[in-house]
Write a protein that holds these residues in place. Structure first.
Motif, PDB file in Angstrom:
ATOM      1  N   LYS A  32       0.835  -1.206   0.000  1.00 27.02           N
ATOM      2  CA  LYS A  32       0.000   0.000   0.000  1.00 27.02           C
ATOM      3  C   LYS A  32       0.869   1.255   0.000  1.00 27.02           C
ATOM      4  N   THR A  33       1.879   1.251   0.845  1.00 27.63           N
ATOM      5  CA  THR A  33       2.775   2.410   0.915  1.00 27.63           C
ATOM      6  C   THR A  33       3.477   2.637  -0.414  1.00 27.63           C
ATOM      7  N   LYS A  34       3.930   1.548  -1.025  1.00 21.77           N
ATOM      8  CA  LYS A  34       4.603   1.671  -2.316  1.00 21.77           C
ATOM      9  C   LYS A  34       3.637   2.192  -3.373  1.00 21.77           C
ATOM     10  N   ILE A  36       0.980   4.071  -2.935  1.00 17.62           N
ATOM     11  CA  ILE A  36       0.724   5.490  -2.679  1.00 17.62           C
ATOM     12  C   ILE A  36       1.905   6.325  -3.162  1.00 17.62           C
ATOM     13  N   HIS A  37       3.104   5.854  -2.865  1.00 17.07           N
ATOM     14  CA  HIS A  37       4.319   6.558  -3.284  1.00 17.07           C
ATOM     15  C   HIS A  37       4.395   6.648  -4.803  1.00 17.07           C
ATOM     16  N   GLY A  39       1.928   6.292  -6.976  1.00 19.66           N
ATOM     17  CA  GLY A  39       0.812   7.086  -7.480  1.00 19.66           C
ATOM     18  C   GLY A  39       1.067   8.573  -7.350  1.00 19.66           C
ATOM     19  N   LYS A  40       1.659   8.959  -6.219  1.00 15.37           N
ATOM     20  CA  LYS A  40       1.952  10.377  -5.984  1.00 15.37           C
ATOM     21  C   LYS A  40       2.927  10.892  -7.033  1.00 15.37           C
ATOM     22  N   TYR A  41       4.030  10.191  -7.210  1.00 15.21           N
ATOM     23  CA  TYR A  41       5.039  10.663  -8.156  1.00 15.21           C
ATOM     24  C   TYR A  41       4.585  10.508  -9.596  1.00 15.21           C
ATOM     25  N   GLY A  43       1.492  10.866 -10.580  1.00 18.44           N
ATOM     26  CA  GLY A  43       0.567  11.985 -10.778  1.00 18.44           C
ATOM     27  C   GLY A  43       1.297  13.294 -11.011  1.00 18.44           C
ATOM     28  N   ILE A  44       2.338  13.534 -10.228  1.00 17.21           N
ATOM     29  CA  ILE A  44       3.116  14.761 -10.406  1.00 17.21           C
ATOM     30  C   ILE A  44       3.805  14.746 -11.765  1.00 17.21           C
TER      31      ILE A  44
END
Length: 131
Positions: A32-34, A36-37, A39-41, A43-44
């Motif tokens: 999950k943490t990976k 999210i990480h 997905g965040k980058y 998206g940016i």
């Protein structure tokens, strides 16, 4: 995690399901943490690509204007704009015709229903098929 060096084999075997469950939960949390990480980058990064594409879109418009202005040095400005317009329309027509030819190829593919019917006829021994 507690020191288990002095525990008996039976107690270690009894704690095995709990340890496996804890391991699976920890792996799920890490996934999950990976995610999210990533997905965040992602998206940016996608946002920056969209920004770049917007600037390229406007740059193409500027390039068209440059082409019209350069052509206006040789012919009247209205004729330069008309020539560029006609070239763009011809390119659009050519692309549309190529796209249309690909759409026509869709109907040329074998129909799966007909293929199954031919196979059934072959099993029954009727129809035209290779013997």
């Amino acid at each position: 995690m507690a020191d288990r060096s002095n525990e008996s084999l039976i107690s270690l075997i009894r704690s095995l399901p709990e340890l496996i469950t804890d391991l699976i939960k920890a792996e799920i949390e890490q996934a999950k943490t990976k995610a999210i990480h990533m997905g965040k980058y992602a998206g940016i990064g996608a946002g920056f690509f969209v920004g770049a594409l917007i600037f390229v879109y406007f740059a193409i418009g500027v390039l068209v204007a440059v082409g019209i202005l350069a052509l206006a040095l040789v012919v009247p400005p209205w004729l330069a704009a008309l020539i560029v317009f006609v070239v763009f329309v011809l390119i659009a027509v050519a692309l549309a015709l190529v796209g249309l030819s690909y759409f026509k190829k869709i109907s040329k593919d074998p129909n799966p229903v007909e293929s199954v019917k031919q196979d059934m006829d072959a099993v029954k021994g009727v129809g035209n098929y290779d013997r």
